[in-house]
Enzyme design. Structure first.
Site, PDB file in Angstrom:
ATOM      1  N   GLU A 487       0.858  -1.186   0.000  1.00  0.00           N
ATOM      2  CA  GLU A 487       0.000   0.000   0.000  1.00  0.00           C
ATOM      3  C   GLU A 487       0.894   1.235   0.000  1.00  0.00           C
ATOM      4  O   GLU A 487       1.268   1.711  -1.041  1.00  0.00           O
ATOM      5  CB  GLU A 487      -0.960  -0.024   1.188  1.00  0.00           C
ATOM      6  N   GLU A 757      -3.155   0.382  13.171  1.00  0.00           N
ATOM      7  CA  GLU A 757      -4.219   0.828  12.267  1.00  0.00           C
ATOM      8  C   GLU A 757      -5.593   0.611  12.876  1.00  0.00           C
ATOM      9  O   GLU A 757      -6.522   1.377  12.641  1.00  0.00           O
ATOM     10  CB  GLU A 757      -4.123   0.037  10.948  1.00  0.00           C
TER      11      GLU A 757
HETATM   12  C1  RAM Z   1      -6.754   2.037   3.836  1.00  0.00           C
HETATM   13  C2  RAM Z   1      -5.567   2.866   4.160  1.00  0.00           C
HETATM   14  C3  RAM Z   1      -5.799   4.211   4.748  1.00  0.00           C
HETATM   15  C4  RAM Z   1      -7.206   4.650   4.735  1.00  0.00           C
HETATM   16  C5  RAM Z   1      -7.992   4.097   3.589  1.00  0.00           C
HETATM   17  C6  RAM Z   1      -9.425   4.508   3.544  1.00  0.00           C
HETATM   18  O1  RAM Z   1      -6.457   1.226   2.711  1.00  0.00           O
HETATM   19  O2  RAM Z   1      -4.725   2.131   5.004  1.00  0.00           O
HETATM   20  O3  RAM Z   1      -5.293   4.300   6.029  1.00  0.00           O
HETATM   21  O4  RAM Z   1      -7.202   6.053   4.715  1.00  0.00           O
HETATM   22  O5  RAM Z   1      -7.933   2.705   3.530  1.00  0.00           O
END
Ligand code: RAM
Length: 903
Positions: A487, A757
């Protein structure tokens, strides 16, 4: 002793810019000393550093200016040339008329203008032209089709009388340059990430010391990086996001004592070959075979028979504009010695770095020729003590090293980085663990650390550390969401909620200046800002850039405004203004009834919250109002009354629609979630009469969750600030100090060294969350950091005085912390705040740099007993007896707490 000294001099936000993107660079300085203020300043700019150090300047030597201004003073001297080395200095007068010495002169390199580039882009041929005897590219011998790194070289002669030399260099991909076998500069991942279809950053290095009279060689190693390597989702196949192969451009300027200038530039006389780097890819890792090293390839006298000619070409769809580096580069910053913690079932040795970082491992070995070593990287260990890699998705995060076998050797990858805390090392047979040594190296954009925070609570201290480490791990040329999986994008909501925290931790002014260019480059023709910037790489699936979601696309507006409040940089805001207006127009014209249902391509809502979800249209509309409101503030600060009125009117209409659609007469908001009330209160969406009701509903929502948070990315930032601003500081502290799930302290108690996260990234009941999306280094939830500085320590900005010319000093003393010691090096200078509680008495010591002032704002129930030893402060404000004004300098305050717990 001097009572006032200019420090931390910057030109265009950098200590020493290597290339200027403007004809009128601006100068700033911080101040230190015990003077109250600056009454005048004098700037000097010239070509001779010695002259500048005593106030003589060939380019600009204006008279002293009576002014307290210390920020963004625009250059007004003779027109700047290109590739010029200049020096600047400043001296200041205090309020008594005493003059400081001239500050140590700072260097500025003016850099190259577009028209100064004679060099051409060069790359290894895809296919060799007909008639060439040399074999074409070897096929990729790896499953992910990552390319070998290209070595590029050119011999040249330096004539006698070299005065100075500057290497201007950039790449589509990544480069590492060397001259005569010596590496140039200390940057890694240069030139950094931009939308290479529009702009590429060039670096300018002083290489005078690398050169000798006579024969010299300029070499560069070229990797794929963001340009054609892998970044982003599901990149099992080749990356090729911006183009199909890396390319190099370089121009070396040799200035001679006789005034002549020779230029060595990339062009047809360069040659290329592949060597030990079989591939080096962000997601996959690096494969290095030291047996293929070509000794002396980047030094004179090397026999380059067998090397291929390069192709000189114009990249598709057009060559990018070459721009100077506006931000500090990525560098290796912190080193760790990983500890051997065990042996996995696979036989690999497991090492613990002790800290989750973005970077790589340097491996020192003495081995036999052909011995091969494998390093795999992961953030966590699973229940069996094996490296946990499922959450890396397609990223392999694996480096391979094959030894050359000629004594001690070191492997350190060049064009890859991993997000990791643990390393699994596979050794060749016959090599014992104690004969190898590992050094883990953190890399990130090398921004100055400006904040420090410590308290009497170890968990909170670790939380502050984790926030800083997630910033380090993700501020890598652009602010990314995460550094480990496939990512690593510049997601705008993650950044906007974290931005204020980021600005306390580090000087993000130059970094944001660069990133805003990426944001503007990514803006779509219809005015939409995108979810990520630089624009999402298009290949291999040709996904078009995603227009920004509510809270994501709004990010640029909110960050530009914050940037102005923190740094007082009106020029960036003025330049950004048209792009910001286009975004607001875009959502405004699509939503005539003021409920934000249209032009919402994605709606992530209050992303990754736990517990009851918030209504997404409600969240979107709240952000719509807040964005319009913020635009009104921006327009007002830029002196645009008509726009201000229009944006205020729009914000008013949205508020009315918000209340009609989502708020009942008792102040209850659709969904009844924590985030609903947090946004409504912090964005001032409710009529005065309903605010206390909404506050009560927020408290009820917290009570229903047993005093735990349930917010996602968008709500989390507002929790502690809103609670504290609405007379519920005790609730804010409970959230901060909770060690049970869900909350910040929960991850700290699990041993986290970065921000996760997800609140439930790992729980004892369920183990790891879905491997599809479970980063352990994602700063969004670290947005509580701003509250530690602004309210726990109490060093808050004063919105009426951008650039920290004045501050609010408003700590929330709490017995559970015992003491706090914090400082923030603001653009104006160093602020510090230290408090300690004994029983109901608080001793609070603060210091403000010269040229600033502060307003002490005590919470209800806190009574000022003495200020600097005087029992009845002269400064007492008649309207509000617990507000006091303090001037620059150190102060000691004694406060009596009549409410709250005692230690
Ligand atoms: C995920 C990412 C990010 C977020 C989006 C919507 O893939 O990790 O942190 O902002 O989604």
């Amino acid at each position: 002793m001097f009572r006032l000294l200019p420090t931390h001099l910057t030109c265009e936000r950098l200590a020493a810019p290597r290339g200027l993107a403007t004809a009128t660079p601006r100068f700033s300085w911080a101040l230190q000393g015990d003077a109250a203020r600056q009454s005048a300043y004098q700037i000097v700019v010239g070509a001779d550093g010695n002259h500048v150090s005593d106030g003589r300047g060939s380019h600009w030597a204006p008279d002293p200016v009576s002014s307290q201004n210390q920020h963004f003073i625009a250059y007004g001297g003779q027109t700047l040339g290109s590739d010029e080395v200049l020096y600047w200095s400043v001296r200041v007068w205090d309020e008594t008329g005493a003059i400081s010495p001239w500050a140590e002169p700072r260097e500025i390199l003016t850099g190259l203008r577009d028209t100064d580039w004679q060099a051409r882009w060069i790359a290894r041929y895809f296919v060799l032209p007909a008639g060439r005897e040399i074999p074409a590219d070897t096929p990729y011998d790896n499953p992910f089709q990552a390319r070998p790194a290209d070595h590029m070289r050119c011999d040249f002669t330096v004539k006698p009388g070299l005065a100075r030399a500057t290497l201007y260099i950039s790449a589509l991909g990544l480069y590492e340059a060397s001259i005569n076998g010596r590496r140039v500069g200390d940057e890694v991942m240069a030139p950094g990430w931009t939308d290479y279809h529009q702009r590429a950053i060039y670096q300018a290095h002083d290489v005078t010391g690398h050169l000798t009279e006579g024969a010299n060689t300029l070499g560069a190693l070229l990797g794929e990086g963001w340009y054609c390597g892998r970044v982003g989702h599901n990149q099992r196949r080749a990356g090729n996001h911006y183009g199909g192969r890396p390319a190099l451009i370089a121009q070396l300027h040799l200035h001679h004592t006789d005034g002549s200038v020779a230029r060595i530039a990339t062009g047809p006389e360069w040659t290329t070959h592949q060597g030990p780097v079989a591939y080096s890819d962000f997601l996959m890792g690096e494969h290095y075979d030291a047996r293929l090293e070509m000794d002396g390839w980047d030094a004179p006298g090397f026999d380059d028979t067998g090397w291929q000619p390069v192709e000189v070409f114009d990249p598709d769809p057009q060559p990018p504009r070459l721009v100077p580096a506006k931000s500090p580069p990525v560098r290796e910053t912190v080193r760790f010695t990983p500890k051997l913690v065990g042996k996995a079932r696979s036989g690999a040795l497991i090492y613990d770095v002790g800290q989750n970082i973005a970077g790589y491992v340097a491996l020192d070995v003495t081995a036999a020729r052909g011995d091969s070593f494998t390093l795999r990287h992961g953030e966590m260990l699973d229940a069996d003590g094996e490296l946990y890699v499922a959450n890396l998705r397609f990223a392999q995060a694996t480096d391979h090293f094959t030894a050359r076998g000629a004594g001690p050797e070191r492997f350190k990858p060049r064009f890859t980085f991993h997000g990791f805390r643990f390393v699994a090392l596979t050794l060749p047979d016959g090599i014992a663990a104690d004969t190898v040594s590992l050094t883990a190296i953190a890399i990130h954009s090398d921004l100055d650390i400006t904040g420090s925070f410590t308290s009497g609570n170890a968990m909170v201290n670790q939380l502050a550390e984790n926030i800083l480490w997630s910033q380090r791990g993700n501020f890598l040329s652009v602010p990314t969401d995460c550094p480990q999986r496939d990512e690593r994008y510049g997601w705008s909501a993650d950044a906007q909620v974290f931005w204020r925290t980021a600005g306390f931790n580090m000087d993000v002014s130059a970094f944001f200046g660069k990133w805003f260019d990426d944001i503007a480059d990514a803006q779509l023709p219809d005015g939409a800002f995108t979810d990520v910037a630089p624009s999402k790489p298009l290949n291999p699936y040709r996904i078009t850039a995603q227009p920004g979601a509510p809270g994501w696309g709004d990010g640029p507006v909110l960050m530009v405004w914050q940037h102005y409040l923190r740094y007082g940089d009106a020029r960036l805001m003025a330049e950004a203004y048209p792009a910001l207006c286009r975004w607001l127009d875009h959502i405004d014209s699509a939503n005539p009834d003021r409920i934000r249902k249209n032009a919402v391509y994605n709606n992530y809502g209050d992303w990754l919250n736990v517990g009851p979800p918030s209504d997404r249209t409600m969240v979107a509309t709240a952000y719509f109002a807040h964005t319009a409101d913020t635009m009104a503030q921006v327009a007002h600060a830029l002196g645009r009354p008509a726009d201000t009125a229009a944006f205020e009117a729009l914000a008013g209409e949205i508020r009315t629609a918000f209340n009609a659609a989502f708020v009942d007469p008792d102040g209850r908001i659709t969904g009844d979630t924590q985030t609903a009330y947090l946004l409504a209160l912090d964005f001032a969406l409710l009529p005065e009469t309903l605010r206390p009701r909404a506050r009560d509903h927020l408290i009820e929502a917290l009570d229903r969750a047993d005093g735990h948070l349930q917010t996602g990315f968008l709500g989390v930032r507002h929790l502690c600030p809103v609670l504290a601003d609405h007379g519920a500081a005790d609730y804010a502290y409970r959230l901060l100090l909770n060690e049970t799930y869900p909350g910040w302290g929960f991850s700290v108690r699990q041993g986290a060294t970065t921000i996760w996260e997800r609140w439930d990234g790992w729980t004892p009941e369920n183990g790891f969350q879905s491997a599809n999306m479970n980063s352990f280094n994602h700063y969004a939830y670290g947005s509580v950091g701003e509250w530690l500085f602004a309210r726990v320590a109490g060093i808050d900005w004063d919105e009426t005085n951008p650039g920290f010319a004045a501050v609010r000093l408003c700590p929330l003393f709490d017995a559970r912390l015992g003491f706090v010691r914090a400082s923030y090096r603001a653009p104006t200078g160093l602020f510090s705040s230290e408090w300690e509680m004994t029983g109901r008495s608080v001793r609070w010591q603060i210091a403000l740099p010269p040229n600033t002032s502060g307003t002490i704002e005590l919470s209800a129930g806190d009574r000022l007993v003495s200020l600097d030893g005087a029992p009845l402060p002269q400064t007492r404000n008649q309207q509000d007896p617990e507000r006091h004004t303090v001037v620059a300098g150190p102060h000691t305050l004694i406060i009596e707490r009549t409410q709250g717990a005692t230690p």
